[in-house]
Design an enzyme around this catalytic site. Structure first.
Site, PDB file in Angstrom:
ATOM      1  N   CYS A  89       0.860  -1.192   0.000  1.00 46.59           N
ATOM      2  CA  CYS A  89       0.000   0.000   0.000  1.00 46.59           C
ATOM      3  C   CYS A  89       0.891   1.236   0.000  1.00 46.59           C
ATOM      4  CB  CYS A  89      -0.863  -0.029   1.257  1.00 46.59           C
ATOM      5  SG  CYS A  89      -1.864   1.457   1.501  1.00 46.59           S
TER       6      CYS A  89
ATOM      7  N   THR B 140       0.742   3.496   2.093  1.00 49.36           N
ATOM      8  CA  THR B 140       1.126   3.649   3.495  1.00 49.36           C
ATOM      9  C   THR B 140       2.426   2.901   3.776  1.00 49.36           C
ATOM     10  OG1 THR B 140      -1.176   3.864   4.161  1.00 49.36           O
ATOM     11  CG2 THR B 140       0.381   3.215   5.874  1.00 49.36           C
TER      12      THR B 140
ATOM     13  N   HIS C 176       5.290   4.945   2.721  1.00 41.12           N
ATOM     14  CA  HIS C 176       5.614   5.961   3.738  1.00 41.12           C
ATOM     15  C   HIS C 176       6.483   5.345   4.838  1.00 41.12           C
ATOM     16  CE1 HIS C 176       2.959   9.013   2.148  1.00 41.12           C
ATOM     17  NE2 HIS C 176       1.903   8.224   2.238  1.00 41.12           N
TER      18      HIS C 176
ATOM     19  N   CYS D  97     -12.911  -0.861  18.609  1.00 40.65           N
ATOM     20  CA  CYS D  97     -13.207  -1.108  20.022  1.00 40.65           C
ATOM     21  C   CYS D  97     -14.612  -1.664  20.226  1.00 40.65           C
ATOM     22  CB  CYS D  97     -13.010   0.179  20.834  1.00 40.65           C
ATOM     23  SG  CYS D  97     -14.334   1.396  20.617  1.00 40.65           S
TER      24      CYS D  97
ATOM     25  N   CYS E 283     -17.322   2.493  21.269  1.00 37.50           N
ATOM     26  CA  CYS E 283     -17.359   3.956  21.199  1.00 37.50           C
ATOM     27  C   CYS E 283     -18.592   4.391  20.395  1.00 37.50           C
ATOM     28  CB  CYS E 283     -16.067   4.517  20.578  1.00 37.50           C
ATOM     29  SG  CYS E 283     -15.908   4.252  18.806  1.00 37.50           S
TER      30      CYS E 283
ATOM     31  N   CYS F  55     -13.679   4.502  14.209  1.00 34.69           N
ATOM     32  CA  CYS F  55     -13.591   4.195  15.647  1.00 34.69           C
ATOM     33  C   CYS F  55     -12.544   5.074  16.327  1.00 34.69           C
ATOM     34  CB  CYS F  55     -13.198   2.730  15.803  1.00 34.69           C
ATOM     35  SG  CYS F  55     -12.659   2.265  17.458  1.00 34.69           S
TER      36      CYS F  55
ATOM     37  N   ILE G 115      -5.984   2.636  -5.753  1.00 35.84           N
ATOM     38  CA  ILE G 115      -7.367   2.895  -5.303  1.00 35.84           C
ATOM     39  C   ILE G 115      -8.132   3.691  -6.354  1.00 35.84           C
ATOM     40  CG2 ILE G 115      -8.791   3.965  -3.504  1.00 35.84           C
ATOM     41  CD1 ILE G 115      -6.609   3.302  -1.489  1.00 35.84           C
TER      42      ILE G 115
ATOM     43  N   LEU H 212     -10.836  11.023  -0.454  1.00 30.79           N
ATOM     44  CA  LEU H 212     -10.057   9.969   0.208  1.00 30.79           C
ATOM     45  C   LEU H 212      -8.572  10.318   0.293  1.00 30.79           C
ATOM     46  CD1 LEU H 212     -10.212   6.256   0.242  1.00 30.79           C
ATOM     47  CD2 LEU H 212      -8.244   7.188  -0.979  1.00 30.79           C
TER      48      LEU H 212
ATOM     49  N   ILE I 173     -13.718  10.369   3.433  1.00 25.88           N
ATOM     50  CA  ILE I 173     -13.710   8.896   3.402  1.00 25.88           C
ATOM     51  C   ILE I 173     -12.482   8.390   4.138  1.00 25.88           C
ATOM     52  CG2 ILE I 173     -13.643   6.838   1.953  1.00 25.88           C
ATOM     53  CD1 ILE I 173     -16.169   8.338   1.470  1.00 25.88           C
TER      54      ILE I 173
END
Lengths: 364, 364, 364, 364
Positions: D57, D59, D62, D112, D115, D126, D194, D281, D306
């Site tokens: 990805c 990410t 990064h 979780c 919440c 979340c 994406i 996004l 998003i």
């Protein structure tokens, strides 16, 4: 009386009696019985609640009377009841976020969490739901075991009579918020406790005009008290003519159907404006005749079936109503002890009441 | 033949015949007649259209047969028909945005513009609507007068058979886009032309699976051609069992009801998943029995009545489908001239056709 | 003074003066002037209204001051003003549904009716809109011509001060009803008249908690009076910290932005909960810096730009609020005559007022 | 190599190695390292998955590069990666509905559950989310432990390259289905994986016209292959002018922003029609300048942030796309082994690729 020290609670000296009072359906026949039964213990992920007060739902009257619906759905012996508030007195293993001493009520629909409905925000119509007081032991008892994830925390300052009726208030919230009410004309059909709560919500939400259709004088009076602008007795005047007359011939923007009566449903659609919205919660006892062309199709109406309470959106919205100041206390009209159960169920069945509370011992 | 020079058109030398052919309902009895009638002239805000081709709707079959619906709604003598495309040949005073030579069709519902429905985006359910070919003279004629504001411009390159059926395509678009279809399972009940168009739209929109329920073999074949993954003959197998079997027991996400048949409607709801969406366009001939509790309430279903075409959202969305490449031509299966009207109506009534076109003179 | 007998009105003896008072922007410079100008006559589809009272909008202050926005949008000489109520005194040809004597106000956006926005329910963002008092002569005059289709009928019993401010009330309604408010926490940023109306609407709609952020003490006091639970002075405390503190750290469900101030907008997003909804009506004077990642994206926020009033849904919803009993009269704090225009504009510009009314002659 | 017999698995003879390969961020510096680490064991409610293939990805790039975002969010040493498919090889206690041998992927956001966001259908935002490969060990390893409730079952016949990229496909689905696409014009800005998936989804959903804006030639070509009607190189032509030119000056109905580039975002809004919808996004690296008045307010635009994937609606909709026949395989352009990690990350960073797969051992 013997007492039970609950596992994991030894250090707190927390004790509960080994047996407790419960209103039981013991046999497949009308009536109910107050009995001593073993106090349940919470398993993993569960909590034990001491019931402060329970309330009687129309469903409980079906069970008490042992009508065809009850004969089909209830397997005696069992404890019924599903509306309540209480205090957590023990928590089982692996419970997070719920502690002994918490003032709580609970979502009574125990869902599977993994079916298509549960996984897409529709847990209230879970394929595998277990309802307390219907599919397993319920809240007409001194103690109740619930999954911790079903617990809803209450403000400790909340009056008991509001705390105890979150379940039916949630049905009303779910129905009322299926569409927008502010500035709209709203027709609430059937003024049992859920209908009465819907009247109060519609008025609180700033509806332009709230109509309430209800044949019982006692409930007509409550409908007025909860904020209905116009209360219609369908035995004395035609609700369709009256509503059209009061809406410049348009009909209402919204119809909230709480009666389940075929004729009332048909009248509700006849008094709904073109492009209007109908939320249906009342359950007709059998298939019924409906002119779909006139009631829905030509009218471009939108219709939404309502079952249970949307988790947990309904609960947050109810919280927001109460925090904002909406007072549901007038819905509760009578209080009895468990010992007075027959008197309570007979009154509830008569229609001459709002919500009826049942206290395990003395009325507080 | 004498010709008429239309007012305001003198400078263009535009002439239309003084009389024209029209398919007329002359008396309150079955059948129709091809007659010479005066050519109408456009008033202020109106335009005159030379019809290139019209198409037969189920409503026209009701009128031709003179069934109870027609007896109640039609006032002979009148020209019926409401699906068409044509060319603007004259414009009345105060018309903007429509010009002689434009290739057009039109929204056949002439709305009042000021009732509550019209003023809140629901013009398709206007209280005071006038429908061409029902409430006033229609499109089975060589010329038609329409308000300019009802005109919809067409791409001059569009095939005549698609241009002529924008009205029923619009019904299908309105129904299909009442909810989201992409990635969903969709049950289209009834495969007349509107149902067939809905099949095509659902497939084009990327539905996961499109079911089509239709008893007529001719239309079953068309449903396959328009893209249905599964075509179900309700005379040979149970649609509910088949659909549940193909959807892991869930039922379909969406139901698009185009048949108006009570048993098919009940089956559609039985095959709809919990939380599903039903759009109802087909008109049951009479009030029908429905188990609202099972069909709608416990299921938390949403239901939307569909009437006409949402102005003008439906039209833009249809334009977007066509521009994207969706080809509706296979819907049109037969072509006749006005002179062959009896043959055309009988074929349409038989169910052994898709859409049938009527050309004023020769089939082009 | 000479009078004019209007065409078509001769039989009613209806006369209007040949000239009238109007507040005019005569030159491209600050200020405005009260002048005698010819009384306009209604054309086809138009009506003539005798103004009973007008009201000053922030836009009018821009025009009066001749700021950059005004320099760009206004072409003197012209009459400005667009908020008003009055009585129909003459109707042009082809007008239906509006009659002499009607008590009315009007939608001030005159739309083309045929652009994509107009045809899909978004007339309020019409590509070709003409706004009275901006693009053509407006309501700061004794008489005003309007298209009949822009007219909104008022209950003759409605107080003048509410009747005169339907335009800004409509902006508030459009903004407030972009999402649901009942049971929600709502942050209204900027308490000019539109913000104050939004405060009142949110409270009326049963919001759980209404926050109002406003630097001017005069308007803070009005915000309290219109129903704000918490009024925040951003010059004295941090609105973000205060709101998070009052919402269990969540932030508000809804943000209604009426200020157009960059810092206030950023604070509003910072105080918006995850998944919250922001309606933006206030107009920043220039491009501004915004942390889209934190303000919108990670938060999954929904944002809606608001311009004008949704036709005619906004108007019906406002009608429903007023019929239900919401009293907007406290919004109006001052009354002047046309002659006192400089005093009125200076007060409006100071921020030490709510809504200011302008009467053609004497304060009634 | 030693093997571990997992608790509860003894009867099945299931063994996994005691150690496994994992791509690790060992220190707070650029790069990554392939290491042997202990194989994790599933606890209560957890399952152990043997990774068949993972995917890279943005990410992960990064993290590999150790840019400011990574420095702020990542705590070495840890295993990163969050896109994968694999086979369940062991289940911990109290797991229901997941079994050894199941072919699965998983929602990588561990929520979780209690919440406000989690309880109201917004688990994807979340408050307390733990993301695999960011907040805890991830999927660039031979084995991965996941909570059973995060597991998503895959059709065993699904190609590995589609199975492995459900996480980014889900982001695309979540973004694309924030509004309706069928018959609409859609502008996809940024054609990383994406964005490319969004192009494919928009085309599959029957968009009238899909625009793709992307500066890299490699990805422009992929955008064409995934179905874009018009691919725009913003380095060579003005996207705003081009899009307005192709949409009759209106702009697009929908904007799906996947680039996070400020200039591209501004252009996207400029090319959005009045009343249009923007889903955001892409993450701008810093606060950016935006003309809210022109981009959002006057335009009456709707904007939706998003983040993540809506649970589990996004997953069902992706399933429906795949079942319907949408083929995402062309998105995957390269395959490497864990040993080739540097080569893989450098290629991904270059922009000259679609999706890149990482196989634990040999490319299959």
């Amino acid at each position: 009386m013997a007492h039970l020290v609950l596992p994991g609670m030894e250090h707190m000296g927390a004790v509960v009696p080994e047996t407790m009072l419960a209103i039981r359906k013991k046999a497949a026949a009308p009536g109910a019985e107050l009995s001593q039964v073993p106090t349940p213990a919470p398993g993993p992920g569960e909590v034990l609640i001491r019931i402060k007060v329970a309330a009687i739902c129309g469903t409980d009257v079906h069970i008490y009377r042992w009508d065809p619906w009850a004969q089909q759905h209830i397997r005696p012996p069992m404890t019924f009841g599903h509306e309540f508030c209480g205090e957590v007195v023990a928590v089982g293993p692996m419970v997070k976020g719920v502690a002994v001493g918490d003032f709580v009520t609970a979502e009574g629909h125990i869902t599977c969490g993994v079916c298509h409905a549960c996984r897409t925000g529709d847990g209230h119509i879970c394929e595998n739901v277990q309802i307390i007081g219907v599919d397993r032991d319920g809240a007409f008892a001194e103690y109740l075991v619930m999954p911790a994830r079903n617990i809803w925390h209450l403000d400790p300052r909340m009056p008991l009579e509001v705390a105890a009726i979150h379940d039916p208030l949630g049905n009303a919230v779910h129905t009322a918020f299926a569409t927008e009410l502010t500035s709209k004309t709203v027709n609430v059909i059937g003024c049992g406790p859920i209908g009465l709560a819907a009247v109060a919500i519609a008025r609180w939400a700033g509806a332009a005009r709230v109509f309430a259709v209800e044949p019982m004088p006692y409930r007509q009076e409550l409908a007025r008290r909860m904020g209905a602008h116009v209360v219609i007795d369908p035995g004395r005047e035609d609700p369709v003519a009256r509503i059209l007359g009061e809406t410049e011939g348009l009909g209402t923007d919204v119809m909230l159907e709480m009666s389940g009566q075929p004729q009332a449903i048909r009248q509700g659609f006849a008094a709904l404006r073109k492009g209007g919205f109908a939320a249906l919660l009342g359950i007709p006892a059998a298939p019924m005749e409906l002119d779909l062309a006139e009631a829905v199709i030509f009218k471009g109406a939108r219709v939404q079936g309502i079952s249970g309470r949307r988790m947990w959106d309904t609960w947050y919205r109810l919280q927001g109503l109460i925090r904002g100041g909406l007072d549901f206390r007038p819905l509760v009209t009578h209080r009895f002890t468990f010992q007075q159960l027959d008197q309570a169920f007979e009154l509830m069945a008569s229609g001459n009441s709002g919500k009826i509370l049942l206290f395990p011992k003395e009325v507080q």
